[in-house]
Write an enzyme that holds these catalytic residues in place. Sequence first.
Site, short mmCIF file in Angstrom:
data_model
loop_
_atom_site.label_atom_id
_atom_site.label_comp_id
_atom_site.label_asym_id
_atom_site.label_seq_id
_atom_site.Cartn_x
_atom_site.Cartn_y
_atom_site.Cartn_z
N HIS A 147 -7.38 2.75 3.57
CA HIS A 147 -7.03 3.54 4.82
C HIS A 147 -8.37 3.65 5.66
O HIS A 147 -8.47 3.96 6.80
CB HIS A 147 -6.70 4.81 4.47
CG HIS A 147 -5.27 4.97 4.33
ND1 HIS A 147 -4.51 4.32 3.01
CD2 HIS A 147 -4.31 5.31 4.92
CE1 HIS A 147 -3.14 4.70 3.17
NE2 HIS A 147 -3.00 5.17 4.33
N GLU A 158 -3.40 9.27 8.09
CA GLU A 158 -1.79 9.06 8.36
C GLU A 158 -1.43 10.27 9.13
O GLU A 158 -0.12 10.26 9.77
CB GLU A 158 -1.28 9.33 6.72
CG GLU A 158 -1.15 8.34 5.73
CD GLU A 158 -0.56 6.95 6.11
OE1 GLU A 158 0.49 7.10 7.00
OE2 GLU A 158 -0.74 5.88 5.59
N ASP A 186 1.01 -1.06 0.03
CA ASP A 186 0.00 0.11 0.17
C ASP A 186 1.07 1.22 -0.13
O ASP A 186 2.17 1.24 -0.06
CB ASP A 186 -0.98 -0.19 1.28
CG ASP A 186 -1.82 1.23 1.31
OD1 ASP A 186 -2.47 1.55 0.22
OD2 ASP A 186 -1.88 1.79 2.36
N SER A 187 0.21 2.42 -0.01
CA SER A 187 0.98 3.68 -0.03
C SER A 187 1.67 3.72 1.38
O SER A 187 2.58 4.62 1.66
CB SER A 187 0.24 4.72 -0.55
OG SER A 187 -0.85 4.82 0.14
N CYS A 233 -10.92 2.45 -0.13
CA CYS A 233 -9.72 2.66 0.13
C CYS A 233 -9.31 1.95 1.42
O CYS A 233 -10.17 1.92 2.52
CB CYS A 233 -9.66 4.17 0.39
SG CYS A 233 -7.76 4.54 1.09
N CYS A 251 -4.27 -2.00 -1.87
CA CYS A 251 -4.45 -0.43 -2.12
C CYS A 251 -5.60 -0.46 -3.20
O CYS A 251 -5.15 -1.20 -4.31
CB CYS A 251 -2.99 0.07 -2.66
SG CYS A 251 -3.21 1.54 -3.53
N1 DGL Z 1 -4.95 2.84 0.65
C1 DGL Z 1 -4.76 3.05 -0.53
C2 DGL Z 1 -6.14 2.69 -1.35
O1 DGL Z 1 -6.72 1.89 -0.80
C3 DGL Z 1 -4.31 4.40 -1.10
C4 DGL Z 1 -4.68 5.73 -0.49
C5 DGL Z 1 -3.52 6.97 -0.73
O2 DGL Z 1 -2.09 6.69 -0.79
O3 DGL Z 1 -4.10 7.84 -1.27
O4 DGL Z 1 -6.72 3.52 -2.23
#
Ligand code: DGL
Length: 289
Positions: free
Chosen positions: A204, A170, A30-31, A202, A93
Site C-alpha cells: 500500500h 484505503e 493482497d488485502s 507494504c 502483500c
Molecule cells: N498491502 C499489504 C502488505 O503489503 C497488507 C496491508 C494490510 O492489509 O494491512 O503488507
Amino acid sequence: MTEAFELFSSLSTSSEPITDLRRQPIGVFDSGVGGLTVLRELYRQLPQESLLYLADTARLPYGTKSPEEIIQFSREILTWMVQQQVKMVVFACNTSSAIALDVVRSEFEVPVLGLILPAVKAALREGKRIGTIATIPTAQSHAYRQAAAEMDPTARLWEVGCPEFVPIVEGDRIDAPETVEIARSYLNPLLDRQIDTLIYGCTHYPHLASVIEPLLPPGVRCIDPAVHVVEAAAKELGILNLRNSYPPLPTRFCVTGDRHAFEERAARWLGCQPQVERVVLPEFDRTPA
Ligand code: DGL
C-alpha cells in the site's frame, strides 16, 4: 504408426480440454488496493501475461491480524488460486510474504513468489543502512532484517511498523493534512539512524510516495518491492518455460468483500473502473488426498 501420430490421435480423442499452462493467468493477491502496485509492474514488465487479481477486502487490514490468521488466509487464497488454474502466484502483500509464504509454499504445487527477498536484494545494491516501513506483523516478524543479515552481514536494517498507513490509503485520505505528520512520525526514527535506502515494506505504501518522498533527505533511495518481485517472476517464468506467447486475456478482478467499494478505490490507481466479481474462498483442506 509414427510416435507423432500416436501422440496426436491420443490427444484428439481425449475428452479433456487441452490447456496450455503457459496461457493461464498469474494470480496476484493482497488485502486491498496495495497489490495494484504489483499489478502495475506486471503490466509494465510482462504485458503479454494474463492476470487474476484477488483483494481479500472482507478481511482488510491484514496488519491487525495474528500470524495464525494470516497463514490461514494465505492457505485459503492459494487453494482458490489453484482452483482458478493459475500458473504462478505472486504474493502482492508483504504481510503474507513475511508471515505465511515459507509455511505454505510446500503445501501447494503452484510456484509462489514473495516480496521480501527481491526487495532486500535490490536494497543491498543501493545501500548499507536500510530503513523498512511496514505493517506491524511484518515489522515484528523481522523478515526483512533476517533476510538482510543473511545476504550481507555488514549491512544494517531497521523496521518500523506504520499502522495508520493502510487505513489512510484505503480510506482515500492520502491528501489529508494530518497524513504528512503521521508519515513524519514514522520516518523520524529511521532518519535518526541516517538511512541511505528506504524499502516500502507494504504494497500500500508506494501509493503514499507523494507524501513520503518529500520528507526524505536527498540521496535516500526508495525501493518499491513490486519492481523487483516482477523481475523475479519474469525470470522464474522463463526458467519454468511458462511465458505466455498468446494475446493476454483482460485482467480478472475479484474481491471477498464489497465489489463496488473496491471498484471505486481501484479506479484511482488503475485509471479506469475495473469490473469486479465477488468470490467466496474455499476452506483449506489439510487432509491428505
Ligand atoms: N498491502 C499489504 C502488505 O503489503 C497488507 C496491508 C494490510 O492489509 O494491512 O503488507
